[in-house]
Write a protein that holds these residues in place. Structure first.
Motif, PDB file in Angstrom:
ATOM      1  N   VAL A  61     -27.692 -41.392 -18.314  1.00 21.16           N
ATOM      2  CA  VAL A  61     -28.300 -42.685 -18.668  1.00 21.16           C
ATOM      3  C   VAL A  61     -27.693 -43.830 -17.863  1.00 21.16           C
ATOM      4  N   ALA A  62     -26.530 -43.597 -17.248  1.00 19.31           N
ATOM      5  CA  ALA A  62     -25.910 -44.637 -16.411  1.00 19.31           C
ATOM      6  C   ALA A  62     -26.842 -45.075 -15.286  1.00 19.31           C
ATOM      7  N   ASN A  63     -27.782 -44.197 -14.874  1.00 21.06           N
ATOM      8  CA  ASN A  63     -28.733 -44.561 -13.811  1.00 21.06           C
ATOM      9  C   ASN A  63     -29.489 -45.851 -14.127  1.00 21.06           C
ATOM     10  N   ILE A  64     -29.719 -46.104 -15.408  1.00 20.45           N
ATOM     11  CA  ILE A  64     -30.477 -47.288 -15.797  1.00 20.45           C
ATOM     12  C   ILE A  64     -29.662 -48.560 -15.599  1.00 20.45           C
ATOM     13  N   TYR A  65     -28.344 -48.437 -15.648  1.00 22.59           N
ATOM     14  CA  TYR A  65     -27.483 -49.622 -15.710  1.00 22.59           C
ATOM     15  C   TYR A  65     -26.734 -49.922 -14.418  1.00 22.59           C
ATOM     16  N   TYR A  66     -26.784 -49.038 -13.426  1.00 20.72           N
ATOM     17  CA  TYR A  66     -26.036 -49.291 -12.190  1.00 20.72           C
ATOM     18  C   TYR A  66     -26.434 -50.608 -11.532  1.00 20.72           C
ATOM     19  N   LEU A 115     -36.410 -27.601 -18.074  1.00 18.78           N
ATOM     20  CA  LEU A 115     -36.874 -28.980 -17.938  1.00 18.78           C
ATOM     21  C   LEU A 115     -35.706 -29.914 -17.632  1.00 18.78           C
ATOM     22  N   ILE A 116     -34.598 -29.745 -18.347  1.00 16.97           N
ATOM     23  CA  ILE A 116     -33.415 -30.581 -18.115  1.00 16.97           C
ATOM     24  C   ILE A 116     -32.861 -30.359 -16.712  1.00 16.97           C
ATOM     25  N   LEU A 117     -32.778 -29.104 -16.275  1.00 17.69           N
ATOM     26  CA  LEU A 117     -32.255 -28.815 -14.932  1.00 17.69           C
ATOM     27  C   LEU A 117     -33.142 -29.436 -13.852  1.00 17.69           C
ATOM     28  N   LEU A 118     -34.459 -29.385 -14.042  1.00 18.22           N
ATOM     29  CA  LEU A 118     -35.378 -29.965 -13.065  1.00 18.22           C
ATOM     30  C   LEU A 118     -35.216 -31.481 -12.988  1.00 18.22           C
ATOM     31  N   LEU A 119     -35.077 -32.137 -14.137  1.00 21.15           N
ATOM     32  CA  LEU A 119     -34.904 -33.593 -14.148  1.00 21.15           C
ATOM     33  C   LEU A 119     -33.584 -33.996 -13.494  1.00 21.15           C
ATOM     34  N   LEU A 120     -32.534 -33.224 -13.714  1.00 19.57           N
ATOM     35  CA  LEU A 120     -31.244 -33.527 -13.080  1.00 19.57           C
ATOM     36  C   LEU A 120     -31.337 -33.402 -11.559  1.00 19.57           C
ATOM     37  N   PHE A 121     -32.016 -32.378 -11.086  1.00 18.29           N
ATOM     38  CA  PHE A 121     -32.183 -32.216  -9.640  1.00 18.29           C
ATOM     39  C   PHE A 121     -32.942 -33.398  -9.043  1.00 18.29           C
ATOM     40  N   CYS A 149     -36.644 -39.654 -14.189  1.00 18.08           N
ATOM     41  CA  CYS A 149     -35.782 -38.474 -14.300  1.00 18.08           C
ATOM     42  C   CYS A 149     -34.567 -38.699 -15.196  1.00 18.08           C
ATOM     43  N   THR A 150     -34.431 -39.893 -15.755  1.00 15.34           N
ATOM     44  CA  THR A 150     -33.227 -40.232 -16.512  1.00 15.34           C
ATOM     45  C   THR A 150     -33.441 -40.059 -18.013  1.00 15.34           C
ATOM     46  N   GLN A 212     -25.136 -36.738 -10.844  1.00 14.42           N
ATOM     47  CA  GLN A 212     -26.275 -35.958 -11.353  1.00 14.42           C
ATOM     48  C   GLN A 212     -26.144 -34.489 -11.003  1.00 14.42           C
ATOM     49  N   TYR A 213     -25.697 -34.194  -9.781  1.00 14.74           N
ATOM     50  CA  TYR A 213     -25.579 -32.796  -9.381  1.00 14.74           C
ATOM     51  C   TYR A 213     -24.387 -32.119 -10.048  1.00 14.74           C
ATOM     52  N   SER A 214     -23.361 -32.893 -10.394  1.00  6.46           N
ATOM     53  CA  SER A 214     -22.237 -32.333 -11.159  1.00  6.46           C
ATOM     54  C   SER A 214     -22.686 -31.959 -12.569  1.00  6.46           C
ATOM     55  N   VAL A 215     -23.471 -32.842 -13.199  1.00  2.21           N
ATOM     56  CA  VAL A 215     -24.004 -32.534 -14.528  1.00  2.21           C
ATOM     57  C   VAL A 215     -24.962 -31.351 -14.450  1.00  2.21           C
ATOM     58  N   LEU A 216     -25.729 -31.267 -13.360  1.00  2.00           N
ATOM     59  CA  LEU A 216     -26.637 -30.134 -13.171  1.00  2.00           C
ATOM     60  C   LEU A 216     -25.865 -28.815 -13.192  1.00  2.00           C
TER      61      LEU A 216
END
Length: 471
Positions: A61-66, A115-121, A149-150, A212-216
């Protein structure tokens, strides 16, 4: 009130017929300990997995706030006005909102792990694009699709509600909500630090891509391949059922409009804070502005406490307490936000606490409606939440830039009062769309037996039956 635990058991029984999946998309192997086995024991929802879900919510969710604390630097980098650059967070949140409406309902139709893995990628790839582009309009487009994707935390929320035992569901969900708050703090803090000490706005988006790729990778190893829910509906019917839920469930519609108002206050404050602190009398640089995100620590601590409280009281009352705290905070901002640094810090702390408190109460209420439709129910509610975010970042900043800080925070007071009136219009004992049902007690009735989620809200028994009829 019917016992919730047997209802959840039905969801498990419907998944038994599904075969073991060894690959996602036919080529990505699923670790053996993450595979769903209909012949074996159900997945155990451990505290470690709960915390991992919360951490994943933080880092996605940090993507929204950067972009929020570096709007001034972005305007200078792309050569656009302050009013124009506010489109960046607005479009990011609009992408998030679009995904809530179109993507989140899929979790009632397809397995959630792929679905989660695809959104993270996708999130990692689009964040990399934000770091590399020098064209403003391309940057805006990438901001929108990054927002698409977030939406992962809003998939993890109902998954947590499915996996957690009924007696600690609100507490488990509150840990994921804490992750959402931490993500706001992490995004703003890292954006301020990296932009200040590297002199470039690109580095924070390189960081976002790597995160994102680390979380993936972590999700690939840890995320259970929880089976999809059995449903005969196709995608169009899922979307139609969401529309029907919105017009047949008074609790959901009430929570939807409260989410719009309260999130408008939350995002308006954090977006306009950049301009407030960069101007007179503070004149702070990006690094110091980013440090104000640390004030969110208070809500990180408060969210699990609010979750435990909502497991013990009527969540309607928990929502009311959060809204009243938000009103007091908005009034304080209206009175003295530009006159005292201490007031700014207090508003930062309690705006976050108020937002998370009311949100946890609202989610405890809507998740009790129907376990088989939690994805769609959560999608409806969070669509309101992020519609509020779009309103806050757009209307809030326009009012601030055109009419000043008192007008902007006066608008927040109006939003807060509206949310309280919406909640008071339908009490926890009401049977219809408005009223109190002749019962003004705010005490939670005792459960009939251990593990019974009786009286999450007395009026929800009828709402549950209507929700089942809809889906």
């Amino acid at each position: 009130m019917a016992d919730q635990a047997p209802v959840d058991a039905v969801v498990e029984e419907k998944a038994i017929a599904q075969p073991i999946q060894r690959f996602n998309w036919g080529f990505v192997p699923i670790p053996k300990h993450c595979r769903y086995d209909p012949e074996g024991p159900p997945f155990k929802f451990t505290m470690f997995l709960n915390i991992w879900f919360g951490l994943s919510a933080t880092l996605t969710v940090a993507n929204i706030y950067y972009s929020q604390p570096i709007l001034i630097e972005l305007s200078e980098h792309f050569g656009v006005s302050y009013a124009e650059v506010t489109r960046v967070p607005t479009l990011t949140q609009a992408g998030y909102l679009t995904s809530l409406v179109l993507c989140v309902p899929l979790i009632d139709l397809v397995p959630r792990r792929p679905l989660i893995l695809l959104l993270l990628f996708g999130g990692g790839a689009f964040s990399l694009g934000l770091a590399l582009t020098n064209d403003y309009h391309t940057f805006l487009g990438l901001s929108y699709v990054t927002g698409l994707c977030t939406v992962i935390p809003q998939i993890l929320n109902p998954l947590t509600a499915d996996l957690a035992p009924p007696h600690r569901r609100a507490a488990a969900v509150s840990i994921v909500v804490s992750g959402l708050v931490t993500g706001m703090m992490f995004g703003r803090l890292m954006a301020g630090i990296l932009t200040r000490f590297t002199g470039s706005t690109s580095h924070v988006f390189f960081l976002a891509s790597g995160v994102q790729y680390s979380v993936l990778l972590g999700m690939w190893w840890l995320l259970p391949d929880y089976p999809k829910k059995e449903t005969s509906m196709h995608y169009g019917q899922l979307l139609w059922s969401m529309a029907k839920l919105m017009v047949t469930q008074p609790v959901l519609l009430q929570a939807f409009f409260i989410g719009i108002c309260s999130c408008s206050i939350f995002v308006s404050w954090w977006t306009t804070l950049t301009f407030l602190l960069a101007g007179d009398p503070f004149n702070y640089n990006t690094f110091i502005i980013g440090l104000f995100a640390v004030c969110g620590v208070g809500s990180i601590i408060a969210a699990p406490l609010a979750g435990k409280l909502n497991d013990r009281i009527l969540p309607w009352l928990g929502t009311l307490l959060g809204l009243l705290l938000g009103l007091c905070t908005a009034c304080l901002a209206l009175g003295a936000a530009k006159l005292s640094l201490g007031v700014v810090i207090i508003v930062c702390i309690f705006t976050d606490i108020a937002q998370q408190s009311q949100q946890i109460g609202n989610q405890a209420r809507i998740f009790a409606l129907d376990p088989t439709a939690r994805g769609r129910i959560n999608g409806c509610y969070t669509a309101g939440v992020f519609l509020g975010q779009v309103m806050g970042s757009s209307a809030g900043t326009k009012v601030y830039l055109n009419y000043g800080w008192r007008a902007a925070y006066g608008l927040s007071v109006a939003w807060s009062c509206t949310a309280i009136l919406i909640l008071l219009a339908r009490g926890p004992h009401a049977k219809g769309w408005v009223g109190w049902g002749g019962n003004y007690s705010l005490r939670k009735p005792p459960p009939k037996e251990l593990g019974d989620e009786t009286a999450v809200e007395p009026s929800l028994e009828k709402d549950k039956e209507e929700a089942k009829a809809v889906v």
